[in-house]
Write a protein that holds these residues in place. Structure first.
Motif, short mmCIF file in Angstrom:
data_model
loop_
_atom_site.label_atom_id
_atom_site.label_comp_id
_atom_site.label_asym_id
_atom_site.label_seq_id
_atom_site.Cartn_x
_atom_site.Cartn_y
_atom_site.Cartn_z
N PHE A 74 0.84 -1.19 0.00
CA PHE A 74 0.00 0.00 0.00
C PHE A 74 0.88 1.24 0.00
O PHE A 74 2.09 1.18 0.28
CB PHE A 74 -0.92 0.02 1.22
CG PHE A 74 -0.21 -0.20 2.54
CD1 PHE A 74 0.49 0.83 3.15
CD2 PHE A 74 -0.23 -1.44 3.15
CE1 PHE A 74 1.16 0.63 4.35
CE2 PHE A 74 0.45 -1.66 4.34
CZ PHE A 74 1.14 -0.62 4.95
N THR A 75 0.28 2.38 -0.34
CA THR A 75 0.95 3.67 -0.28
C THR A 75 0.00 4.68 0.37
O THR A 75 -1.22 4.49 0.36
CB THR A 75 1.34 4.17 -1.68
OG1 THR A 75 0.18 4.20 -2.52
CG2 THR A 75 2.41 3.28 -2.30
N PHE A 76 0.56 5.75 0.93
CA PHE A 76 -0.23 6.80 1.58
C PHE A 76 -0.14 8.09 0.76
O PHE A 76 0.96 8.47 0.33
CB PHE A 76 0.28 7.09 2.99
CG PHE A 76 0.13 5.94 3.95
CD1 PHE A 76 -0.66 4.83 3.66
CD2 PHE A 76 0.79 5.95 5.17
CE1 PHE A 76 -0.80 3.78 4.54
CE2 PHE A 76 0.67 4.91 6.07
CZ PHE A 76 -0.13 3.82 5.76
N TRP A 77 -1.27 8.77 0.61
CA TRP A 77 -1.32 9.97 -0.22
C TRP A 77 -2.13 11.07 0.45
O TRP A 77 -3.08 10.79 1.20
CB TRP A 77 -1.96 9.66 -1.58
CG TRP A 77 -1.17 8.72 -2.42
CD1 TRP A 77 -1.05 7.37 -2.26
CD2 TRP A 77 -0.36 9.05 -3.55
NE1 TRP A 77 -0.23 6.83 -3.22
CE2 TRP A 77 0.20 7.84 -4.04
CE3 TRP A 77 -0.09 10.26 -4.21
CZ2 TRP A 77 1.03 7.81 -5.14
CZ3 TRP A 77 0.75 10.22 -5.31
CH2 TRP A 77 1.30 9.02 -5.77
N CYS A 81 -8.84 3.58 0.21
CA CYS A 81 -9.69 4.13 1.26
C CYS A 81 -9.33 5.60 1.41
O CYS A 81 -8.16 5.98 1.24
CB CYS A 81 -9.46 3.42 2.60
SG CYS A 81 -9.82 1.66 2.58
N THR A 82 -10.31 6.44 1.75
CA THR A 82 -10.05 7.86 1.86
C THR A 82 -10.84 8.48 3.00
O THR A 82 -11.89 7.95 3.39
CB THR A 82 -10.40 8.59 0.54
OG1 THR A 82 -10.05 9.96 0.62
CG2 THR A 82 -11.89 8.47 0.24
N THR A 83 -10.32 9.56 3.54
CA THR A 83 -11.05 10.37 4.52
C THR A 83 -10.85 11.83 4.17
O THR A 83 -9.76 12.23 3.70
CB THR A 83 -10.60 10.08 5.96
OG1 THR A 83 -11.40 10.83 6.88
CG2 THR A 83 -9.13 10.46 6.17
N ILE A 84 -11.86 12.64 4.38
CA ILE A 84 -11.79 14.07 4.05
C ILE A 84 -11.26 14.83 5.26
O ILE A 84 -11.87 14.82 6.33
CB ILE A 84 -13.17 14.61 3.62
CG1 ILE A 84 -13.67 13.84 2.39
CG2 ILE A 84 -13.09 16.10 3.33
CD1 ILE A 84 -15.03 14.29 1.90
N MET A 106 -9.08 18.84 1.23
CA MET A 106 -7.94 17.94 1.29
C MET A 106 -8.41 16.57 1.77
O MET A 106 -9.27 16.48 2.64
CB MET A 106 -6.84 18.48 2.21
CG MET A 106 -6.07 19.65 1.63
SD MET A 106 -4.61 20.07 2.63
CE MET A 106 -5.40 20.67 4.12
N THR A 107 -7.82 15.52 1.20
CA THR A 107 -8.16 14.16 1.60
C THR A 107 -6.90 13.35 1.85
O THR A 107 -5.85 13.62 1.25
CB THR A 107 -9.01 13.46 0.53
OG1 THR A 107 -8.26 13.38 -0.69
CG2 THR A 107 -10.31 14.20 0.28
N PHE A 108 -7.00 12.37 2.72
CA PHE A 108 -5.90 11.43 2.97
C PHE A 108 -6.34 10.07 2.47
O PHE A 108 -7.48 9.65 2.71
CB PHE A 108 -5.57 11.37 4.46
CG PHE A 108 -4.51 10.35 4.79
CD1 PHE A 108 -3.18 10.63 4.57
CD2 PHE A 108 -4.87 9.11 5.31
CE1 PHE A 108 -2.19 9.68 4.87
CE2 PHE A 108 -3.89 8.17 5.62
CZ PHE A 108 -2.56 8.45 5.39
N LEU A 109 -5.45 9.37 1.75
CA LEU A 109 -5.81 8.10 1.14
C LEU A 109 -4.78 7.01 1.42
O LEU A 109 -3.58 7.29 1.51
CB LEU A 109 -5.94 8.23 -0.39
CG LEU A 109 -6.91 9.25 -0.94
CD1 LEU A 109 -6.21 10.59 -1.18
CD2 LEU A 109 -7.51 8.76 -2.25
#
Length: 214
Positions: free
Chosen positions: A86-89, A115-118, A174-177
């Motif tokens: 996996f990678t984080f973005w 998967c993402t969160t705002i 902005m979102t984190f994925l």
């Protein structure tokens, strides 16, 4: 439990949490429940801010090198360890006035699960069914399944074979994925206004084809 704000600790915590649950299989992305619980903890945005502020010069150069710009947002790659599946973005959406017609606001899928969160702002999210043709290389038509306004704190999971669209986003969104490694050699997009389909192949996978064409 509050997310540890000490530099890279917030990313290490998530990587450790996912890894301890067992390696995610390419045909079923089971990270969603783990990610949702982790993202619901207070302090995520502050932890990511602290992470960026504590990067050294070499780490900053590496982050910039593996990040990219799209027609609708800047995609910052925060973590890419070759041994991890996996990678984080961090996705930094451009103001709506600066969007160029392209990928996020078209009906599209991805080469990977995610998967993402705002973290801030919000967007309108639409899910679609798509009728494929030509060996799953084109989209013949698409039909809206449902749409929802997703505010700050919302989380979601998309599998590589699923299609969606973000027609608009609030400024400063902005979102984190968490993304899986690629499970497909290409992705598809479809413009519902012009009924035009496109196949997207990453440039790094075209080296052999380039060599053969020289």
């Amino acid at each position: 439990m509050t997310i540890d704000l000490a530099g890279t600790a917030c990313l290490l915590d998530l990587a450790s949490t996912i890894t301890s649950a067992g390696p995610p299989a390419v045909d079923r992305w089971e990270v969603g429940p783990v990610f949702d619980g982790w993202a619901a903890q207070p302090g995520l945005r502050e932890g990511l801010r602290r992470h960026l502020r504590t990067l050294g010069p070499q780490e900053e150069r590496l982050l910039v090198t593996r990040s990219r710009e799209t027609t609708t947002h800047f995609a910052w790659c925060l973590r890419d360890e070759p041994t991890e599946p996996f990678t984080f973005w961090l996705h930094e959406y451009k103001p709506q006035r600066d969007w160029r017609h392209g990928y996020a606001d078209s009906v599209h899928n991805h080469r990977y699960h995610f998967c993402t969160t705002i973290l801030s702002g919000g967007y309108l999210h639409e899910r679609y069914t798509a009728r494929l043709g030509d060996g799953d290389r084109t989209i013949l038509s698409a039909a809206l399944l449902r749409r929802a306004e997703c505010p700050t704190g919302a989380t979601g999971t998309m599998l590589a074979h699923e299609f969606h669209r973000i027609p608009r986003a609030e400024d400063d969104t902005m979102t984190f994925l968490v993304k899986s490694r690629a499970v497909s050699p290409w992705s598809l997009s479809y413009d519902p206004d012009t009924l035009t389909s496109h196949r997207h192949v990453p440039v790094e996978s075209r080296l052999e084809e380039l060599t053969n064409q020289l």
